[in-house]
Write a protein that holds these residues in place. Structure first.
Motif, PDB file in Angstrom:
ATOM      1  N   TRP A   1       0.810  -1.215   0.000  1.00 50.61           N
ATOM      2  CA  TRP A   1       0.000   0.000   0.000  1.00 50.61           C
ATOM      3  C   TRP A   1       0.847   1.269   0.000  1.00 50.61           C
ATOM      4  N   ILE A   2       2.158   1.140   0.319  1.00 54.76           N
ATOM      5  CA  ILE A   2       3.015   2.326   0.285  1.00 54.76           C
ATOM      6  C   ILE A   2       3.702   2.472  -1.066  1.00 54.76           C
ATOM      7  N   ALA A   3       3.498   1.538  -1.999  1.00 50.15           N
ATOM      8  CA  ALA A   3       4.144   1.626  -3.303  1.00 50.15           C
ATOM      9  C   ALA A   3       3.576   2.824  -4.066  1.00 50.15           C
ATOM     10  N   PRO A   4       4.438   3.632  -4.673  1.00 48.37           N
ATOM     11  CA  PRO A   4       3.932   4.822  -5.394  1.00 48.37           C
ATOM     12  C   PRO A   4       3.234   4.419  -6.685  1.00 48.37           C
ATOM     13  N   PRO A   5       2.263   5.188  -7.121  1.00 44.62           N
ATOM     14  CA  PRO A   5       1.591   4.887  -8.401  1.00 44.62           C
ATOM     15  C   PRO A   5       2.552   5.072  -9.568  1.00 44.62           C
ATOM     16  N   LYS A   6       2.376   4.239 -10.576  1.00 46.10           N
ATOM     17  CA  LYS A   6       3.313   4.270 -11.702  1.00 46.10           C
ATOM     18  C   LYS A   6       3.156   5.518 -12.558  1.00 46.10           C
ATOM     19  N   ASP A   7       1.974   6.118 -12.558  1.00 44.68           N
ATOM     20  CA  ASP A   7       1.738   7.278 -13.407  1.00 44.68           C
ATOM     21  C   ASP A   7       1.995   8.594 -12.690  1.00 44.68           C
ATOM     22  N   ALA A   8       2.643   8.545 -11.496  1.00 46.15           N
ATOM     23  CA  ALA A   8       2.913   9.775 -10.747  1.00 46.15           C
ATOM     24  C   ALA A   8       4.156  10.442 -11.303  1.00 46.15           C
ATOM     25  N   LYS A   9       3.951  11.475 -12.095  1.00 41.25           N
ATOM     26  CA  LYS A   9       5.056  12.219 -12.692  1.00 41.25           C
ATOM     27  C   LYS A   9       4.759  13.710 -12.628  1.00 41.25           C
ATOM     28  N   ALA A  10       5.817  14.500 -12.634  1.00 40.35           N
ATOM     29  CA  ALA A  10       5.651  15.951 -12.631  1.00 40.35           C
ATOM     30  C   ALA A  10       5.177  16.415 -14.002  1.00 40.35           C
ATOM     31  N   ASN A  11       4.168  17.288 -14.016  1.00 45.55           N
ATOM     32  CA  ASN A  11       3.634  17.779 -15.281  1.00 45.55           C
ATOM     33  C   ASN A  11       4.604  18.729 -15.959  1.00 45.55           C
ATOM     34  N   ASN A  12       5.131  19.689 -15.225  1.00 48.30           N
ATOM     35  CA  ASN A  12       6.116  20.629 -15.758  1.00 48.30           C
ATOM     36  C   ASN A  12       6.979  21.121 -14.603  1.00 48.30           C
ATOM     37  N   ASP A  13       7.921  21.975 -14.928  1.00 50.56           N
ATOM     38  CA  ASP A  13       8.867  22.466 -13.926  1.00 50.56           C
ATOM     39  C   ASP A  13       8.485  23.837 -13.395  1.00 50.56           C
TER      40      ASP A  13
ATOM     41  N   ARG B   1       5.046  15.683   6.638  1.00 53.02           N
ATOM     42  CA  ARG B   1       6.088  15.365   5.658  1.00 53.02           C
ATOM     43  C   ARG B   1       5.460  14.550   4.527  1.00 53.02           C
ATOM     44  N   PHE B   2       5.711  14.976   3.271  1.00 52.80           N
ATOM     45  CA  PHE B   2       5.280  14.201   2.116  1.00 52.80           C
ATOM     46  C   PHE B   2       6.202  13.006   1.916  1.00 52.80           C
ATOM     47  N   PHE B   3       5.643  11.940   1.322  1.00 54.78           N
ATOM     48  CA  PHE B   3       6.449  10.771   0.978  1.00 54.78           C
ATOM     49  C   PHE B   3       7.529  11.202  -0.020  1.00 54.78           C
ATOM     50  N   PRO B   4       8.793  10.775   0.178  1.00 57.44           N
ATOM     51  CA  PRO B   4       9.887  11.278  -0.689  1.00 57.44           C
ATOM     52  C   PRO B   4       9.655  10.970  -2.160  1.00 57.44           C
ATOM     53  N   LYS B   5       9.945  11.960  -3.008  1.00 59.38           N
ATOM     54  CA  LYS B   5       9.983  11.888  -4.479  1.00 59.38           C
ATOM     55  C   LYS B   5       8.617  11.791  -5.123  1.00 59.38           C
ATOM     56  N   HIS B   6       7.634  11.129  -4.495  1.00 57.56           N
ATOM     57  CA  HIS B   6       6.337  10.927  -5.138  1.00 57.56           C
ATOM     58  C   HIS B   6       5.209  11.708  -4.468  1.00 57.56           C
ATOM     59  N   GLY B   7       5.219  11.782  -3.143  1.00 58.68           N
ATOM     60  CA  GLY B   7       4.210  12.569  -2.450  1.00 58.68           C
ATOM     61  C   GLY B   7       2.828  11.976  -2.456  1.00 58.68           C
ATOM     62  N   HIS B   8       2.692  10.656  -2.678  1.00 55.80           N
ATOM     63  CA  HIS B   8       1.353  10.056  -2.698  1.00 55.80           C
ATOM     64  C   HIS B   8       0.852   9.765  -1.291  1.00 55.80           C
ATOM     65  N   LEU B   9       1.708   9.889  -0.274  1.00 61.23           N
ATOM     66  CA  LEU B   9       1.323   9.736   1.131  1.00 61.23           C
ATOM     67  C   LEU B   9       1.823  10.939   1.911  1.00 61.23           C
ATOM     68  N   LEU B  10       1.101  11.255   2.988  1.00 64.26           N
ATOM     69  CA  LEU B  10       1.465  12.389   3.839  1.00 64.26           C
ATOM     70  C   LEU B  10       1.537  11.920   5.283  1.00 64.26           C
ATOM     71  N   LEU B  11       2.691  12.112   5.916  1.00 62.85           N
ATOM     72  CA  LEU B  11       2.920  11.700   7.304  1.00 62.85           C
ATOM     73  C   LEU B  11       2.736  12.911   8.215  1.00 62.85           C
ATOM     74  N   SER B  12       2.023  12.707   9.330  1.00 65.07           N
ATOM     75  CA  SER B  12       1.753  13.825  10.240  1.00 65.07           C
ATOM     76  C   SER B  12       2.058  13.400  11.676  1.00 65.07           C
ATOM     77  N   ALA B  13       2.625  14.334  12.444  1.00 67.05           N
ATOM     78  CA  ALA B  13       2.948  14.115  13.856  1.00 67.05           C
ATOM     79  C   ALA B  13       2.020  14.964  14.696  1.00 67.05           C
ATOM     80  N   GLY B  14       1.284  14.312  15.607  1.00 64.33           N
ATOM     81  CA  GLY B  14       0.301  15.026  16.401  1.00 64.33           C
ATOM     82  C   GLY B  14       0.723  15.213  17.852  1.00 64.33           C
ATOM     83  N   MET B  15       0.142  16.226  18.463  1.00 63.85           N
ATOM     84  CA  MET B  15       0.378  16.455  19.883  1.00 63.85           C
ATOM     85  C   MET B  15      -0.455  15.522  20.752  1.00 63.85           C
TER      86      MET B  15
END
Length: 584
Positions: free
Chosen positions: A265-277, A300-314
Motif C-alpha cells: 500500500w506504500i508503493a507509489p503509483p506508476k503514473d505519478a510524474k511531474a507535469n512541468n517544472d 512530511r510528504f512521501f519522498p519523491k512521489h508525495g502520494h502519502l502524507l505523514l503527520s505528527a500530532g500532539m
C-alpha cells in the motif's frame, strides 16, 4: 737646524763624520725595541697539542655496553660510529632505529620513589636489595644467604601467613602483659569504675554494639514503605537514563495491505510524474484531514512521489494519509507517551523517525508499523534527521534539549559521536555542501556549521541583533538557507564557504514570534512559503522578496507548510487546530 740637516744627508754617508764636523750637533740616539708582555715558556703547550693530536688519531669509539667511562672523552669520541665507518643515512653515526632521543640514545635511569624506599628499607632490614643497574638475570646485592632464606621478599611484600603469625604473636604479648599488670594491682582498684584500670579493662568501641544481634523481620508498615521507596527510586533512575516505556501499537485503516498484483500500500503509483517544472501559487482548498484530537506539529510528504502524507500530532500519535486516491488515513502509529515533536522519512520512504516529548526516538517501518529501534539519552529530542547519503542511511542525528547533537548508528544502537558546542537546546539540523557538512540552530541565538563526523565548529554565526531560529529549510539549488527568525522575518544565508547573511534578501510581513513555524521552498525555488501565528500561509517571490499571496488556512497557528514534490500547485498545511489542509 743642525739635526735636520743631518737627516737630509745621503744614507750612505757616515753619521759619525757629519756629527764631528759640527761642534754644536747632539750625539746620536739609538732606540732599542721593547715588549711589555712577559716571557712565557711555550714548550709544554706545544707538547700538549702534539699529544692531543696523536691521541685523536689513535683513539677508538666507546663501547656502548660499558656503564663507566674512566676518562673525559671528546665530542668526536662520543659521537663516533658504533662499528665500522659512519652510516651514510644515519645522523651523527647512530642508526635511526637506535635513537630514542633527539641527541641520540638515552638510557632510562629514573626510579620511582616507592621502589627506592622499598629497596632501601629492605636492605637495612634483611641485608639485600635489588640492583637496578644490573643486567637481566641475577640482579640482587647484599646478603645472598638472607635472600635465599626469605625467598627475596621485601618489607612491603610480606606473605599473608607471615602477617597473620605476627599479628597473633603481638596480640598474645599484649594479653600476657595486661594480665601481669592486673595480678600486681589490688582487686578493689580493678573493680572501681572510677579507676583507669577499670576503664582499660572494660572499654568498648563506639561501633561495638552494632554487631550485637541480627536484624529482625520487618513489620508490615516497614515492608510497605521499603517497597514504595524502591519503586520510586527505580522510576527516577529509569526516567533519568531513558525515556518513558510505552507499548508500541499500529493500526491499519485501509481495505487491504496489498493489491491484486501483490504491491504494498506504500508503493507509489506508476503514473505519478511531474507535469512541468513551473510552480504556481495555490488558490482553493481541496481536502481537509481531521484525524488528530490535538494540534499537528509537523507534516512530511512521501519522498519523491508525495502520494502519502505523514503527520505528527500532539496527541502522541503519528498518522499517514492517502493523498491521491481515497484521501483517508491509512495507518496510525502509537508508540509515544507524550506529544510528537518531529518526524523524518528515510530516502526511499520505507522507514521514518519520530521524536517525542517522552524522551524517545523511534525508528518505524512505514509498511508494517513495527518499531525497528528505540533510542534515548534521557533528554527531550527536538529534531531528528538521517544522513541524506544513500550509503549512510544508518546514521541518525538528533538535536537534544541538553544542548547536544547526538549521532547514533542505527545498526548497532550505539552513540558514535556527540557535538556539544551549543549553549541552548538544538532546534534544527540541515545538511549542506553535498552532505559533507550540516548547519544547526539553537535557542542560544546562533548558527553553527559542522563537518560531519567531526565535533568541531568550523563556522560560528552570532550577532547581537540575531534572534533564535527554530526552523531552517534548504533551497532546491543547495546554495541558500532560509531561516525562520523569531523577529518576524525569514533570513537567507549562503551555504558556500563563508556562510554569510544575504542582506539583499529578507522576507517579512508575517507574525511568528514565539512559534516554531516551518519555512519551505517550492520545488522550482521560485517561491518561499511560511505559516504564521495567525493561521495564515504566506507566499513570497524569491527574486523580488515581495509578498505574492496569503491564505487563511487555520483558526489558530499555522505551524507547518509543505509543497508537494510533484504537483506544482499543491500545498499541505497543518495547524494547532488539529487539521491538515490540502490546497491547489
Amino acid at each position: 737646524m743642525d739635526l735636520i740637516q743631518s737627516y737630509t744627508e745621503d744614507d750612505g754617508s757616515d753619521h759619525r763624520n757629519s756629527d764631528s764636523s759640527s761642534p754644536d750637533s747632539s750625539p746620536p740616539r739609538l732606540i732599542t725595541p721593547k715588549s711589555s708582555a712577559p716571557k712565557v715558556d711555550d714548550t709544554m703547550l706545544s707538547l700538549t697539542v702534539t699529544d692531543s693530536l696523536k691521541s685523536k688519531s689513535l683513539t677508538k669509539p666507546l663501547d656502548p655496553t660499558q656503564h663507566v667511562v674512566t676518562f673525559n672523552p671528546t665530542y668526536e669520541q662520543l659521537w663516533a660510529p658504533i662499528q665500522g665507518p659512519a652510516h651514510p643515512y644515519a645522523k651523527d653515526g647512530i642508526a635511526q632505529g637506535m635513537r630514542n632521543h633527539k641527541l641520540g640514545f638515552v638510557e632510562n635511569a629514573s626510579i620511582a620513589s616507592f621502589t627506592f624506599d622499598e629497596q632501601y628499607n629492605t636492605f637495612y632490614k634483611y641485608g639485600y636489595a635489588a640492583d637496578p643497574s644490573a643486567n637481566a638475570g641475577y640482579n640482587y646485592v647484599g646478603d645472598i644467604d638472607a635472600l635465599e632464606r626469605n625467598d627475596a621478599v621485601s618489607v612491603y611484600n610480606i606473605p599473608q601467613h607471615e602477617q597473620k603469625k605476627r599479628k597473633v604473636e603481638r596480640k598474645k604479648e599484649v594479653m600476657e602483659r595486661n594480665e601481669g599488670e592486673v595480678d600486681e594491682m589490688e582487686k578493689a582498684e580493678v573493680e572501681n569504675p572510677a579507676s583507669d584500670v577499670w576503664l582499660m579493662k572494660n572499654r568498648k568501641s563506639p561501633w561495638a554494639g552494632k554487631k550485637e544481634g541480627l536484624q529482625g523481620e520487618l513489620t508490615e508498615e516497614q515492608k510497605k514503605y521499603a517497597e514504595e521507596y524502591a519503586k520510586k527510586k527505580g522510576e527516577e533512575g529509569a526516567s533519568k537514563d531513558k525515556g518513558e516505556v510505552v507499548t508500541d501499537k499500529s493500526t491499519f485503516h485501509g481495505k487491504e495491505e496489498r493489491d491484486y498484483q501483490g504491491r504494498s500500500w506504500i508503493a507509489p503509483p506508476k503514473d505519478a510524474k511531474a507535469n512541468n517544472d513551473h510552480c504556481y501559487i495555490p488558490k482553493r482548498l481541496v481536502h481537509t484531514w481531521s484525524g488528530h484530537t490535538k494540534g499537528v506539529s509537523a507534516i512530511r510528504f512521501f519522498p519523491k512521489h508525495g502520494h502519502l502524507l505523514l503527520s505528527a500530532g500532539m496527541d502522541s500519535k503519528v498518522k499517514i494519509w492517502d493523498v491521491y486516491n481515497s484521501g483517508k488515513c491509512m495507518r496510525t502509529y502509537m508508540g509515544h507517551g507524550k506529544a510528537v515533536r518531529d518526524i523524518s522519512f528515510c530516502n526511499d520512504g520505507s522507514k521514518f523517525l519520530t521524536a517525542g516529548y517522552d524522551k524517545n526516538i523511534k525508528y518505524w517501518d512505514t509498511e508494517t508499523g513495527q518499531v525497528i529501534s528505540t533510542f534515548s539519552t534521557g533528554k527531550v529530542p527536538y529534531v531528528v534527521k538521517l544522513n541524506p547519503d544513500d550509503d549512510k542511511q544508518n546514521i541518525l542525528l538528533a538535536g537534544m534539549s541538553d544542548k547536544k547533537i547526538v549521532q547514533w548508528d542505527i545498526n548497532t544502537g550505539q552513540i558514535t559521536q556527540e557535538y556539544d558546542q551549543h549553549l541552548g537546546a538544538v532546534n534544527t539540523i540541515t545538511f549542506v555542501d553535498n552532505n559533507r557538512r550540516f548547519v544547526t540552530s539553537s535557542d542560544d541565538k546562533s548558527l553553527r556549521v559542522w563537518e560531519f563526523g567531526i565535533p568541531v565548529v568550523i563556522k560560528y554565526i552570532s550577532e547581537p541583533h540575531m534572534h533564535s531560529m527554530p526552523a531552517i529549510s534548504l533551497h532546491p539549488n543547495g546554495n541558500w538557507l532560509a531561516a525562520q527568525s523569531l523577529d518576524n522575518q525569514v533570513l537567507i544565508y549562503s551555504t558556500r564557504e563563508r556562510f554569510q547573511l544575504n542582506k539583499k534578501k529578507r522576507f517579512a510581513g508575517h507574525v511568528v514570534a514565539g512559534y516554531a513555524c516551518q519555512v519551505n521552498f517550492s520545488p522550482d525555488g521560485r517561491f518561499v512559503m511560511s505559516g504564521d501565528g495567525e493561521g495564515r500561509c504566506w507566499f513570497w517571490d524569491w527574486k523580488s522578496c515581495k509578498v505574492f499571496r496569503t491564505l487563511k488556512c487555520h483558526e489558530s497557528v499555522c505551524i507547518g507548510a509543505e509543497w508537494h514534490p510533484l504537483e506544482q500547485s499543491k500545498v499541505a498545511t497543518c495547524g494547532w487546530d488539529g487539521l491538515i489542509k490540502y490546497w491547489d
